[in-house]
Each structure stands twice: as structure tokens, then as C-alpha cells.
Write a protein that holds these residues in place. Structure first.
Motif, PDB file in Angstrom:
ATOM      1  N   ALA A 159      23.485  46.287  31.015  1.00 43.39           N
ATOM      2  CA  ALA A 159      22.566  47.238  31.656  1.00 43.39           C
ATOM      3  C   ALA A 159      23.182  47.855  32.911  1.00 43.39           C
ATOM      4  O   ALA A 159      22.782  48.941  33.340  1.00 43.39           O
ATOM      5  N   PHE A 160      24.176  47.184  33.503  1.00 44.99           N
ATOM      6  CA  PHE A 160      24.815  47.663  34.721  1.00 44.99           C
ATOM      7  C   PHE A 160      26.102  48.415  34.392  1.00 44.99           C
ATOM      8  O   PHE A 160      26.740  48.156  33.373  1.00 44.99           O
ATOM      9  N   GLN A 161      26.467  49.323  35.275  1.00 43.78           N
ATOM     10  CA  GLN A 161      27.729  50.042  35.133  1.00 43.78           C
ATOM     11  C   GLN A 161      28.584  49.747  36.366  1.00 43.78           C
ATOM     12  O   GLN A 161      28.048  49.596  37.473  1.00 43.78           O
ATOM     13  N   ALA A 162      29.891  49.666  36.160  1.00 46.82           N
ATOM     14  CA  ALA A 162      30.780  49.355  37.283  1.00 46.82           C
ATOM     15  C   ALA A 162      32.076  50.141  37.172  1.00 46.82           C
ATOM     16  O   ALA A 162      32.592  50.382  36.072  1.00 46.82           O
ATOM     17  N   THR A 163      32.586  50.540  38.336  1.00 46.55           N
ATOM     18  CA  THR A 163      33.915  51.135  38.416  1.00 46.55           C
ATOM     19  C   THR A 163      34.706  50.367  39.471  1.00 46.55           C
ATOM     20  O   THR A 163      34.145  49.618  40.266  1.00 46.55           O
ATOM     21  N   GLY A 164      36.008  50.573  39.460  1.00 41.34           N
ATOM     22  CA  GLY A 164      36.874  49.860  40.389  1.00 41.34           C
ATOM     23  C   GLY A 164      37.666  48.786  39.668  1.00 41.34           C
ATOM     24  O   GLY A 164      37.535  48.593  38.451  1.00 41.34           O
ATOM     25  N   GLN A 165      38.503  48.096  40.416  1.00 42.19           N
ATOM     26  CA  GLN A 165      39.408  47.097  39.835  1.00 42.19           C
ATOM     27  C   GLN A 165      39.246  45.737  40.499  1.00 42.19           C
ATOM     28  O   GLN A 165      39.054  45.644  41.714  1.00 42.19           O
ATOM     29  N   VAL A 166      39.339  44.695  39.662  1.00 42.43           N
ATOM     30  CA  VAL A 166      39.461  43.322  40.144  1.00 42.43           C
ATOM     31  C   VAL A 166      40.907  42.915  39.910  1.00 42.43           C
ATOM     32  O   VAL A 166      41.375  42.904  38.763  1.00 42.43           O
ATOM     33  N   ARG A 167      41.611  42.592  40.977  1.00 42.57           N
ATOM     34  CA  ARG A 167      43.020  42.210  40.858  1.00 42.57           C
ATOM     35  C   ARG A 167      43.197  40.783  41.379  1.00 42.57           C
ATOM     36  O   ARG A 167      42.716  40.448  42.463  1.00 42.57           O
ATOM     37  N   LEU A 168      43.877  39.965  40.590  1.00 43.67           N
ATOM     38  CA  LEU A 168      44.138  38.582  40.963  1.00 43.67           C
ATOM     39  C   LEU A 168      45.645  38.362  40.974  1.00 43.67           C
ATOM     40  O   LEU A 168      46.312  38.569  39.954  1.00 43.67           O
ATOM     41  N   ASP A 169      46.161  37.990  42.131  1.00 42.49           N
ATOM     42  CA  ASP A 169      47.606  37.793  42.302  1.00 42.49           C
ATOM     43  C   ASP A 169      48.393  39.025  41.854  1.00 42.49           C
ATOM     44  O   ASP A 169      49.455  38.926  41.254  1.00 42.49           O
ATOM     45  N   GLY A 170      47.816  40.198  42.133  1.00 44.14           N
ATOM     46  CA  GLY A 170      48.488  41.453  41.829  1.00 44.14           C
ATOM     47  C   GLY A 170      48.247  41.987  40.436  1.00 44.14           C
ATOM     48  O   GLY A 170      48.658  43.108  40.121  1.00 44.14           O
ATOM     49  N   HIS A 171      47.585  41.215  39.576  1.00 36.47           N
ATOM     50  CA  HIS A 171      47.355  41.638  38.189  1.00 36.47           C
ATOM     51  C   HIS A 171      45.928  42.156  38.020  1.00 36.47           C
ATOM     52  O   HIS A 171      44.969  41.534  38.500  1.00 36.47           O
ATOM     53  N   ASP A 172      45.793  43.275  37.333  1.00 40.38           N
ATOM     54  CA  ASP A 172      44.475  43.844  37.062  1.00 40.38           C
ATOM     55  C   ASP A 172      43.810  43.026  35.946  1.00 40.38           C
ATOM     56  O   ASP A 172      44.283  43.005  34.810  1.00 40.38           O
ATOM     57  N   ILE A 173      42.710  42.344  36.286  1.00 44.34           N
ATOM     58  CA  ILE A 173      42.024  41.510  35.301  1.00 44.34           C
ATOM     59  C   ILE A 173      40.660  42.093  34.919  1.00 44.34           C
ATOM     60  O   ILE A 173      39.872  41.442  34.232  1.00 44.34           O
ATOM     61  N   THR A 174      40.409  43.333  35.334  1.00 43.92           N
ATOM     62  CA  THR A 174      39.079  43.930  35.185  1.00 43.92           C
ATOM     63  C   THR A 174      38.588  43.910  33.753  1.00 43.92           C
ATOM     64  O   THR A 174      37.384  43.725  33.506  1.00 43.92           O
TER      65      THR A 174
END
Length: 211
Positions: free
Chosen positions: A58-73
Motif C-alpha cells: 500500500a506504501f510507495q517509496a523512493t531512494g536507496q538503502v545502501r549497506l557497506d556501500g552496496h545498494d540493497i534496496t
């Protein structure tokens, strides 16, 4: 302490029916705790779900989640390398205390029995390995849940109101234990809570969301 783990929340924007809920652009360094506070409906649990990888459709999201430099979105939750600690310890009732601790350990872990026994000793529960989780007190269950999380060797941790079910004395004791262990492990952590004392004991940056 591991000094390489970093959690970056880059230009995160979460909306519901086009109405903005959360806007966040921040970085959490090794051993740091970012606390997000806000009333029910402000989006803090949705933010946690987005970072963890199980946000409701139901929710929408933009942007990035990065862990130790890696994009895990876009990775599935089980491949993100993120550990979770909830208000309910969620111990498996069909497993012993030791079985619960072994559950999350990486398969390649050597001397698993020795690791489990040492871990129990670290949290004051030496000799409790064969116990049924149902026989533990609330504080003991919380300590087992914390150690199960640490033994799973995550690269970052999400804390969803983990102290809310404990009485006042136990809350302070568990806060000290949890935040100390996360700092020692060098794990970047995101805490969502209603309780300002949680934020004060966490000692890191505090972000407050409005309703």
C-alpha cells in the motif's frame, strides 16, 4: 569492533496515497544508533519495514538503502544482511534455548556448541541451553533474542520498540546491554520507539516524525 559496517539511507521518501509520510537522508556509522521517534501513524514502522525489505504494497517509496556501500534496496529481506529485534522476543517454542541460538548462525560456523555455551555465559545464562524458552522470564527471553541476533552475524540492526514489553528496571538494564553489545560489534542500528528514554540511552542522533 568492526569499523566497516555502514548503513546509508539516501533520499528516502515514503508516501501513502501520494501523501508524504517519511523523508530521510542520513548515514549510520559503525556502532552508531539512529533513533526515529513519532506517534502512531507517523511512518516510523513503515520506514523500518522499507529498510528491512518487507514494506506493505500500500506504501510507495523512493531512494536507496545502501549497506557497506552496496545498494540493497531491491534485495529480498533474507539477503540483506540485516538483523531485527522486536518488542516480542519471538523465540521458537519448539526449540530449546540453545536451538534458538543455533538457528541463525551461519552454516560455516565452527564449534557451534562452544559458541552457544560461551554466548549464554556472556548474558548470564550459563547452563540454560537445554531449557524450554517458555520457562524463561521476560528479561531472559530478551537476552536470548539479542544473542541470537548477534550470533547471526548481521551487518546492520533494526530495533522495533524492543524494550516496550519490559518493566521499568528491566528496560534500563536491557537498553544498556543491547546498546553496549551493538557498539562493541560495530553494527549500525536504526531504532524506532515511542520512549524518549530509549533515545537518550541509545546516545545517537534523534529524528522526530510528526503525525
Amino acid at each position: 569492533m568492526n569499523d566497516s559496517h555502514r548503513l546509508e539511507l539516501e533520499n528516502i521518501r515514503i508516501t501513502l496515497n501520494d501523501a508524504p509520510l517519511v523523508e530521510l537522508d542520513t548515514r549510520i556509522g559503525p556502532g552508531e544508533v539512529l533513533t526515529v521517534m513519532g506517534p502512531s501513524g507517523s511512518g516510523k514502522s513503515t520506514l523500518l519495514a522499507f529498510v528491512a525489505g518487507f514494506m506493505a504494497p500500500a506504501f510507495q517509496a523512493t531512494g536507496q538503502v545502501r549497506l557497506d556501500g552496496h545498494d540493497i534496496t531491491r534485495l529480498p529481506a533474507e539477503r540483506r544482511g540485516i538483523g531485527l529485534l522486536f518488542q516480542d522476543p519471538l523465540l521458537f517454542p519448539h526449540l530449546s534455548v540453545a536451538g534458538n541460538l543455533r538457528f541463525g548462525m551461519p552454516r560455516a560456523t565452527s564449534n557451534r556448541a562452544g559458541r552457544v555455551e560461551a554466548a549464554l555465559g556472556e548474558i548470564g545464562l550459563a547452563g540454560f541451553g537445554d531449557r524450554d524458552p517458555a520457562t524463561l522470564s521476560g528479561g531472559q527471553k530478551a537476552r536470548v533474542a539479542l544473542m541470537r541476533l548477534l550470533l547471526s552475524e548481521p551487518c546492520a540492526v533494526l530495533l522495533d520498540e524492543p524494550f516496550a514489553g519490559l518493566d521499568t528496571h528491566l528496560r534500563h538494564e536491557m537498553r544498556q546491554l543491547v546498546f553496549t553489545r551493538l557498539r562493541e560489534a560495530g553494527l549500525p542500528s536504526l531504532l524506532v520507539t515511542h520512549d524518549r528514554e530509549d533515545a537518550e540511552d541509545a546516545g545517537g542522533t534523534l529524528i522526530e516524525l510528526s503525525a
